[in-house]
Motif scaffolding. Structure first.
Motif, PDB file in Angstrom:
ATOM      1  N   PRO A 139      84.304 -56.120 -41.322  1.00 52.47           N
ATOM      2  CA  PRO A 139      83.068 -56.866 -41.070  1.00 52.47           C
ATOM      3  C   PRO A 139      83.242 -57.906 -39.960  1.00 52.47           C
ATOM      4  CG  PRO A 139      83.512 -56.747 -43.434  1.00 52.47           C
ATOM      5  CD  PRO A 139      84.717 -56.176 -42.742  1.00 52.47           C
ATOM      6  N   PHE A 140      82.235 -58.019 -39.110  1.00 57.50           N
ATOM      7  CA  PHE A 140      82.271 -58.958 -37.984  1.00 57.50           C
ATOM      8  C   PHE A 140      82.278 -60.395 -38.487  1.00 57.50           C
ATOM      9  CE2 PHE A 140      79.717 -61.349 -34.702  1.00 57.50           C
ATOM     10  CZ  PHE A 140      80.756 -61.451 -33.785  1.00 57.50           C
ATOM     11  N   ASP A 141      83.217 -61.161 -37.963  1.00 54.58           N
ATOM     12  CA  ASP A 141      83.347 -62.577 -38.303  1.00 54.58           C
ATOM     13  C   ASP A 141      83.634 -63.292 -36.985  1.00 54.58           C
ATOM     14  OD1 ASP A 141      84.396 -65.110 -38.883  1.00 54.58           O
ATOM     15  OD2 ASP A 141      85.538 -64.418 -40.625  1.00 54.58           O
ATOM     16  N   ALA A 142      82.601 -63.932 -36.438  1.00 59.60           N
ATOM     17  CA  ALA A 142      82.710 -64.522 -35.097  1.00 59.60           C
ATOM     18  C   ALA A 142      83.840 -65.547 -35.015  1.00 59.60           C
ATOM     19  CB  ALA A 142      81.375 -65.158 -34.702  1.00 59.60           C
ATOM     20  N   LYS A 143      84.019 -66.310 -36.068  1.00 57.46           N
ATOM     21  CA  LYS A 143      85.088 -67.324 -36.044  1.00 57.46           C
ATOM     22  C   LYS A 143      86.467 -66.678 -36.010  1.00 57.46           C
ATOM     23  CE  LYS A 143      85.098 -71.346 -38.115  1.00 57.46           C
ATOM     24  NZ  LYS A 143      84.919 -72.460 -39.099  1.00 57.46           N
ATOM     25  N   ALA A 144      86.616 -65.592 -36.751  1.00 52.19           N
ATOM     26  CA  ALA A 144      87.902 -64.878 -36.760  1.00 52.19           C
ATOM     27  C   ALA A 144      88.166 -64.254 -35.391  1.00 52.19           C
ATOM     28  CB  ALA A 144      87.905 -63.804 -37.850  1.00 52.19           C
ATOM     29  N   VAL A 145      87.117 -63.701 -34.776  1.00 49.11           N
ATOM     30  CA  VAL A 145      87.288 -63.127 -33.435  1.00 49.11           C
ATOM     31  C   VAL A 145      87.755 -64.217 -32.473  1.00 49.11           C
ATOM     32  CG1 VAL A 145      86.116 -62.087 -31.449  1.00 49.11           C
ATOM     33  CG2 VAL A 145      85.630 -61.251 -33.753  1.00 49.11           C
ATOM     34  N   ALA A 146      87.119 -65.370 -32.518  1.00 51.85           N
ATOM     35  CA  ALA A 146      87.469 -66.457 -31.585  1.00 51.85           C
ATOM     36  C   ALA A 146      88.906 -66.930 -31.811  1.00 51.85           C
ATOM     37  CB  ALA A 146      86.484 -67.610 -31.745  1.00 51.85           C
ATOM     38  N   ALA A 147      89.295 -67.055 -33.074  1.00 49.92           N
ATOM     39  CA  ALA A 147      90.657 -67.515 -33.376  1.00 49.92           C
ATOM     40  C   ALA A 147      91.687 -66.493 -32.896  1.00 49.92           C
ATOM     41  CB  ALA A 147      90.811 -67.749 -34.881  1.00 49.92           C
ATOM     42  N   ASN A 148      91.404 -65.208 -33.127  1.00 50.04           N
ATOM     43  CA  ASN A 148      92.334 -64.165 -32.672  1.00 50.04           C
ATOM     44  C   ASN A 148      92.373 -64.078 -31.153  1.00 50.04           C
ATOM     45  OD1 ASN A 148      93.618 -62.748 -35.009  1.00 50.04           O
ATOM     46  ND2 ASN A 148      91.483 -62.615 -35.659  1.00 50.04           N
ATOM     47  N   ALA A 149      91.232 -64.249 -30.504  1.00 50.38           N
ATOM     48  CA  ALA A 149      91.186 -64.175 -29.041  1.00 50.38           C
ATOM     49  C   ALA A 149      91.987 -65.310 -28.412  1.00 50.38           C
ATOM     50  CB  ALA A 149      89.738 -64.205 -28.559  1.00 50.38           C
ATOM     51  N   GLU A 150      92.002 -66.452 -29.073  1.00 50.67           N
ATOM     52  CA  GLU A 150      92.785 -67.580 -28.567  1.00 50.67           C
ATOM     53  C   GLU A 150      94.283 -67.249 -28.595  1.00 50.67           C
ATOM     54  OE1 GLU A 150      92.778 -72.102 -29.829  1.00 50.67           O
ATOM     55  OE2 GLU A 150      90.760 -71.229 -29.961  1.00 50.67           O
ATOM     56  N   ALA A 192      84.323 -64.009 -26.952  1.00 52.61           N
ATOM     57  CA  ALA A 192      84.614 -64.427 -28.325  1.00 52.61           C
ATOM     58  C   ALA A 192      84.056 -65.816 -28.599  1.00 52.61           C
ATOM     59  CB  ALA A 192      86.126 -64.399 -28.575  1.00 52.61           C
ATOM     60  N   LYS A 193      84.193 -66.701 -27.619  1.00 50.14           N
ATOM     61  CA  LYS A 193      83.654 -68.055 -27.782  1.00 50.14           C
ATOM     62  C   LYS A 193      82.137 -68.028 -27.890  1.00 50.14           C
ATOM     63  CE  LYS A 193      87.255 -71.103 -26.021  1.00 50.14           C
ATOM     64  NZ  LYS A 193      88.446 -70.243 -25.929  1.00 50.14           N
ATOM     65  N   GLY A 194      81.499 -67.055 -27.199  1.00 51.21           N
ATOM     66  CA  GLY A 194      80.038 -66.910 -27.256  1.00 51.21           C
ATOM     67  C   GLY A 194      79.566 -66.313 -28.579  1.00 51.21           C
ATOM     68  N   GLY A 195      80.416 -65.516 -29.202  1.00 46.82           N
ATOM     69  CA  GLY A 195      80.097 -64.972 -30.519  1.00 46.82           C
ATOM     70  C   GLY A 195      79.117 -63.809 -30.532  1.00 46.82           C
ATOM     71  N   ASN A 196      78.848 -63.218 -29.348  1.00 46.89           N
ATOM     72  CA  ASN A 196      77.912 -62.080 -29.275  1.00 46.89           C
ATOM     73  C   ASN A 196      78.684 -60.768 -29.444  1.00 46.89           C
ATOM     74  OD1 ASN A 196      76.637 -59.825 -27.506  1.00 46.89           O
ATOM     75  ND2 ASN A 196      74.935 -61.179 -28.008  1.00 46.89           N
ATOM     76  N   LEU A 197      78.347 -60.017 -30.501  1.00 44.02           N
ATOM     77  CA  LEU A 197      79.134 -58.828 -30.830  1.00 44.02           C
ATOM     78  C   LEU A 197      79.102 -57.775 -29.718  1.00 44.02           C
ATOM     79  CD1 LEU A 197      80.925 -57.205 -32.755  1.00 44.02           C
ATOM     80  CD2 LEU A 197      78.867 -56.496 -33.988  1.00 44.02           C
ATOM     81  N   ASP A 198      77.950 -57.569 -29.085  1.00 43.71           N
ATOM     82  CA  ASP A 198      77.885 -56.566 -28.015  1.00 43.71           C
ATOM     83  C   ASP A 198      78.785 -56.940 -26.839  1.00 43.71           C
ATOM     84  OD1 ASP A 198      76.216 -54.719 -29.263  1.00 43.71           O
ATOM     85  OD2 ASP A 198      74.411 -55.822 -28.672  1.00 43.71           O
ATOM     86  N   GLN A 199      78.791 -58.217 -26.500  1.00 44.15           N
ATOM     87  CA  GLN A 199      79.669 -58.667 -25.404  1.00 44.15           C
ATOM     88  C   GLN A 199      81.135 -58.557 -25.808  1.00 44.15           C
ATOM     89  OE1 GLN A 199      78.401 -62.546 -24.045  1.00 44.15           O
ATOM     90  NE2 GLN A 199      76.361 -61.789 -23.479  1.00 44.15           N
ATOM     91  N   ILE A 200      81.414 -58.848 -27.062  1.00 47.12           N
ATOM     92  CA  ILE A 200      82.792 -58.724 -27.556  1.00 47.12           C
ATOM     93  C   ILE A 200      83.236 -57.262 -27.503  1.00 47.12           C
ATOM     94  CG2 ILE A 200      84.238 -58.908 -29.638  1.00 47.12           C
ATOM     95  CD1 ILE A 200      82.463 -61.480 -30.281  1.00 47.12           C
ATOM     96  N   LYS A 201      82.348 -56.360 -27.941  1.00 48.64           N
ATOM     97  CA  LYS A 201      82.674 -54.920 -27.888  1.00 48.64           C
ATOM     98  C   LYS A 201      83.009 -54.481 -26.470  1.00 48.64           C
ATOM     99  CE  LYS A 201      79.913 -53.264 -31.792  1.00 48.64           C
ATOM    100  NZ  LYS A 201      78.682 -52.554 -32.183  1.00 48.64           N
ATOM    101  N   ALA A 202      82.194 -54.911 -25.504  1.00 47.47           N
ATOM    102  CA  ALA A 202      82.427 -54.528 -24.100  1.00 47.47           C
ATOM    103  C   ALA A 202      83.768 -55.067 -23.620  1.00 47.47           C
ATOM    104  CB  ALA A 202      81.289 -55.045 -23.228  1.00 47.47           C
ATOM    105  N   ALA A 203      84.045 -56.311 -23.968  1.00 48.55           N
ATOM    106  CA  ALA A 203      85.301 -56.925 -23.521  1.00 48.55           C
ATOM    107  C   ALA A 203      86.506 -56.269 -24.192  1.00 48.55           C
ATOM    108  CB  ALA A 203      85.268 -58.428 -23.803  1.00 48.55           C
ATOM    109  N   VAL A 204      86.360 -55.889 -25.450  1.00 52.95           N
ATOM    110  CA  VAL A 204      87.444 -55.187 -26.144  1.00 52.95           C
ATOM    111  C   VAL A 204      87.750 -53.872 -25.422  1.00 52.95           C
ATOM    112  CG1 VAL A 204      87.949 -53.847 -28.261  1.00 52.95           C
ATOM    113  CG2 VAL A 204      87.192 -56.224 -28.427  1.00 52.95           C
TER     114      VAL A 204
END
Ligand code: ASC
Length: 130
Positions: free
Chosen positions: A35-46, A100-112
């Motif tokens: 499940p998508f968790d914006a805070k977890a994505v940001a922490a992992n991206a850091e 990741a800082k923006g928290g937008n899932l579509d943008q995160i998917k593209a960046a991944v």
């Protein structure tokens, strides 16, 4: 910087393993496996952003052997191209960190996707298969 080739090999393998672990956590969310968790994505991206800068310095001259390694000789024969591949990865990861800082899932998917391609491109050229 490293006292022995085996220290450098262990360091780059360890840092790449940490990188894969934290990038993998983001990728699992981007791919809908977790499940998508914006805070977890940001922490992992850091973490990914910091660790991505580490491996390159551990591919110095003379570190082609000393421990089992999948590093190809091209790393040292085409070192400018190798550095470019590392720079490319770091650039794609900077985009992931911003998304990741923006928290937008579509943008995160593209960046991944961009980061994954940069991992694969470098492995295809410079890493032997298992
Ligand atoms: C990962 C990982 C890689 C890349 C690569 C992308 O999660 O460990 O090496 O993504 O598989 O194609």
């Amino acid at each position: 910087q490293f006292q022995k080739p085996e220290h450098a090999i262990k360091y780059r393998q360890s840092s790449m393993s940490i990188l894969a672990t934290h990038f993998g956590r983001i990728a699992a969310m981007a791919n809908g496996k977790v499940p998508f968790d914006a805070k977890a994505v940001a922490a992992n991206a850091e973490v990914v952003s910091m660790i991505a800068k580490l491996p390159l310095a551990a591919f110095g001259e003379g570190t082609d052997k000393g421990l089992p390694t999948r590093a190809k000789p091209e790393i040292w024969k085409e070192s400018a191209k190798f550095k470019e591949a590392s720079d490319k990865m770091i650039g794609e990861i900077a985009k992931l960190d911003a998304a990741a800082k923006g928290g937008n899932l579509d943008q995160i998917k593209a960046a991944v996707g961009g980061v994954g391609q940069s991992c694969k491109a470098c492995h295809d050229s410079f890493q032997n298969d298992d």
